[in-house]
Scaffold this motif. Structure first.
Motif, PDB file in Angstrom:
ATOM      1  N   GLU A 259      -7.633   9.775  -0.803  1.00  0.00           N
ATOM      2  CA  GLU A 259      -7.112   8.816  -1.776  1.00  0.00           C
ATOM      3  C   GLU A 259      -8.163   8.598  -2.854  1.00  0.00           C
ATOM      4  O   GLU A 259      -9.299   8.228  -2.552  1.00  0.00           O
ATOM      5  N   ASP A 260      -7.785   8.818  -4.092  1.00  0.00           N
ATOM      6  CA  ASP A 260      -8.714   8.615  -5.205  1.00  0.00           C
ATOM      7  C   ASP A 260      -9.012   7.148  -5.449  1.00  0.00           C
ATOM      8  O   ASP A 260     -10.098   6.788  -5.873  1.00  0.00           O
ATOM      9  N   ASP A 261      -8.040   6.303  -5.178  1.00  0.00           N
ATOM     10  CA  ASP A 261      -8.176   4.915  -5.579  1.00  0.00           C
ATOM     11  C   ASP A 261      -7.532   4.000  -4.544  1.00  0.00           C
ATOM     12  O   ASP A 261      -6.310   3.912  -4.463  1.00  0.00           O
ATOM     13  N   LEU A 262      -8.351   3.339  -3.756  1.00  0.00           N
ATOM     14  CA  LEU A 262      -7.837   2.368  -2.793  1.00  0.00           C
ATOM     15  C   LEU A 262      -7.909   0.944  -3.352  1.00  0.00           C
ATOM     16  O   LEU A 262      -7.728  -0.017  -2.625  1.00  0.00           O
ATOM     17  N   ALA A 263      -8.155   0.819  -4.643  1.00  0.00           N
ATOM     18  CA  ALA A 263      -8.184  -0.491  -5.284  1.00  0.00           C
ATOM     19  C   ALA A 263      -6.745  -0.962  -5.473  1.00  0.00           C
ATOM     20  O   ALA A 263      -6.027  -0.446  -6.321  1.00  0.00           O
ATOM     21  N   LEU A 264      -6.334  -1.910  -4.664  1.00  0.00           N
ATOM     22  CA  LEU A 264      -4.948  -2.374  -4.714  1.00  0.00           C
ATOM     23  C   LEU A 264      -4.625  -3.150  -5.987  1.00  0.00           C
ATOM     24  O   LEU A 264      -3.486  -3.134  -6.451  1.00  0.00           O
TER      25      LEU A 264
ATOM     26  N   ARG B 200      -7.235 -11.903  -3.921  1.00  0.00           N
ATOM     27  CA  ARG B 200      -8.153 -10.776  -3.787  1.00  0.00           C
ATOM     28  C   ARG B 200      -8.641 -10.654  -2.347  1.00  0.00           C
ATOM     29  O   ARG B 200      -8.667  -9.570  -1.773  1.00  0.00           O
ATOM     30  N   ARG B 201      -9.029 -11.768  -1.753  1.00  0.00           N
ATOM     31  CA  ARG B 201      -9.498 -11.751  -0.357  1.00  0.00           C
ATOM     32  C   ARG B 201      -8.372 -11.329   0.579  1.00  0.00           C
ATOM     33  O   ARG B 201      -8.587 -10.557   1.508  1.00  0.00           O
ATOM     34  N   ALA B 202      -7.177 -11.833   0.347  1.00  0.00           N
ATOM     35  CA  ALA B 202      -6.041 -11.489   1.211  1.00  0.00           C
ATOM     36  C   ALA B 202      -5.713 -10.002   1.123  1.00  0.00           C
ATOM     37  O   ALA B 202      -5.481  -9.341   2.144  1.00  0.00           O
ATOM     38  N   LEU B 203      -5.710  -9.471  -0.087  1.00  0.00           N
ATOM     39  CA  LEU B 203      -5.417  -8.050  -0.261  1.00  0.00           C
ATOM     40  C   LEU B 203      -6.532  -7.170   0.311  1.00  0.00           C
ATOM     41  O   LEU B 203      -6.261  -6.118   0.891  1.00  0.00           O
TER      42      LEU B 203
ATOM     43  N   ALA C  29      -7.167  -3.976   7.242  1.00  0.00           N
ATOM     44  CA  ALA C  29      -6.316  -3.888   8.434  1.00  0.00           C
ATOM     45  C   ALA C  29      -5.522  -2.579   8.435  1.00  0.00           C
ATOM     46  O   ALA C  29      -5.389  -1.920   9.474  1.00  0.00           O
ATOM     47  N   PHE C  30      -5.006  -2.191   7.276  1.00  0.00           N
ATOM     48  CA  PHE C  30      -4.262  -0.938   7.135  1.00  0.00           C
ATOM     49  C   PHE C  30      -5.134   0.242   7.567  1.00  0.00           C
ATOM     50  O   PHE C  30      -4.730   1.071   8.388  1.00  0.00           O
ATOM     51  N   LEU C  31      -6.344   0.302   7.032  1.00  0.00           N
ATOM     52  CA  LEU C  31      -7.244   1.402   7.367  1.00  0.00           C
ATOM     53  C   LEU C  31      -7.715   1.332   8.815  1.00  0.00           C
ATOM     54  O   LEU C  31      -7.884   2.362   9.475  1.00  0.00           O
TER      55      LEU C  31
ATOM     56  N   MET D 218       0.856  -1.179   0.000  1.00  0.00           N
ATOM     57  CA  MET D 218       0.000   0.000   0.000  1.00  0.00           C
ATOM     58  C   MET D 218       0.890   1.226   0.000  1.00  0.00           C
ATOM     59  O   MET D 218       1.792   1.322   0.803  1.00  0.00           O
ATOM     60  N   ARG D 219       0.597   2.114  -0.891  1.00  0.00           N
ATOM     61  CA  ARG D 219       1.347   3.360  -0.949  1.00  0.00           C
ATOM     62  C   ARG D 219       0.352   4.508  -1.079  1.00  0.00           C
ATOM     63  O   ARG D 219      -0.502   4.497  -1.970  1.00  0.00           O
ATOM     64  N   LEU D 220       0.483   5.502  -0.195  1.00  0.00           N
ATOM     65  CA  LEU D 220      -0.379   6.662  -0.264  1.00  0.00           C
ATOM     66  C   LEU D 220       0.142   7.628  -1.320  1.00  0.00           C
ATOM     67  O   LEU D 220       1.350   7.714  -1.554  1.00  0.00           O
ATOM     68  N   THR D 221      -0.760   8.356  -1.917  1.00  0.00           N
ATOM     69  CA  THR D 221      -0.357   9.345  -2.904  1.00  0.00           C
ATOM     70  C   THR D 221       0.319  10.527  -2.219  1.00  0.00           C
ATOM     71  O   THR D 221       0.155  10.751  -1.012  1.00  0.00           O
ATOM     72  N   ARG D 222       1.044  11.282  -2.999  1.00  0.00           N
ATOM     73  CA  ARG D 222       1.681  12.505  -2.500  1.00  0.00           C
ATOM     74  C   ARG D 222       0.606  13.467  -1.981  1.00  0.00           C
ATOM     75  O   ARG D 222       0.813  14.172  -0.999  1.00  0.00           O
ATOM     76  N   TYR D 223      -0.539  13.478  -2.634  1.00  0.00           N
ATOM     77  CA  TYR D 223      -1.647  14.347  -2.230  1.00  0.00           C
ATOM     78  C   TYR D 223      -2.069  14.054  -0.787  1.00  0.00           C
ATOM     79  O   TYR D 223      -2.241  14.964   0.027  1.00  0.00           O
ATOM     80  N   THR D 224      -2.244  12.779  -0.463  1.00  0.00           N
ATOM     81  CA  THR D 224      -2.627  12.402   0.899  1.00  0.00           C
ATOM     82  C   THR D 224      -1.504  12.715   1.875  1.00  0.00           C
ATOM     83  O   THR D 224      -1.749  13.196   2.988  1.00  0.00           O
TER      84      THR D 224
END
Length: 157
Positions: free
Chosen positions: A83-88, A106-109, A115-117, A1-7
């Motif tokens: 975050e515009d897109d949290l779709a990993l 998909r389930r694991a991600l 968990a991250f959120l 998971m990587r956050l955007t510079r904007y966030t």
């Protein structure tokens, strides 16, 4: 998971403004403190205002202030809002994948993202700016010691 510079910039603006309370902050001083573009921060501050997290005061003597107490600003909620897109992976966004039906990845991600959120939901802006770390951050940003709060009207000098 990587956050955007904007966030990242959004969280940094909140930290700066929160540490600078009750005094007003400006986009120019925040940009200088972090060494980032004023134009990027203008967009961030605009959205923070629309989200009700920052109050902007226009004109001479204007600036930025928190619109809510730091303890009411939840980091996880801020990340979700910026975050515009949290779709990993593609299948999170509804795109077809040949193995979607039986895929455990998909389930694991999805579980990992949750968990991250969930961890970020346990932290508020107050957690990020209070205590020894807040004092250290204030020093690095050349801000007054946040333990010493002004009791007078911050706009009168």
């Amino acid at each position: 998971m990587r956050l955007t510079r904007y966030t990242d910039y959004t969280l940094r603006v909140l930290i700066y403004v929160g540490l600078h309370e009750p005094r007003q902050s400006s986009i120019a001083e925040i940009a200088r403190a972090y060494g980032i573009s004023e134009s990027h921060l203008t967009k961030v501050v605009h959205q923070l205002g629309r989200l009700g997290l920052i109050r902007t005061i226009r004109g001479r003597g204007g600036g930025l202030r928190l619109a809510r107490p730091p303890a009411d600003i939840v980091v996880g909620a801020v990340v979700r809002q910026t975050e515009d897109d949290l779709a990993l992976v593609e299948c999170f966004a509804g795109n077809a994948c040949a193995i979607t039906a039986p895929c455990r990845l998909r389930r694991a991600l999805s579980e990992a993202l949750g968990a991250f959120l969930a961890v970020l939901d346990r932290y508020t802006l107050a957690d990020l700016i209070d205590g020894r770390e807040g004092v250290e951050i204030a020093k690095l940003l050349d801000l007054p010691d946040p333990r010493i709060r002004e009791t007078e009207n911050p706009t009168s000098a």
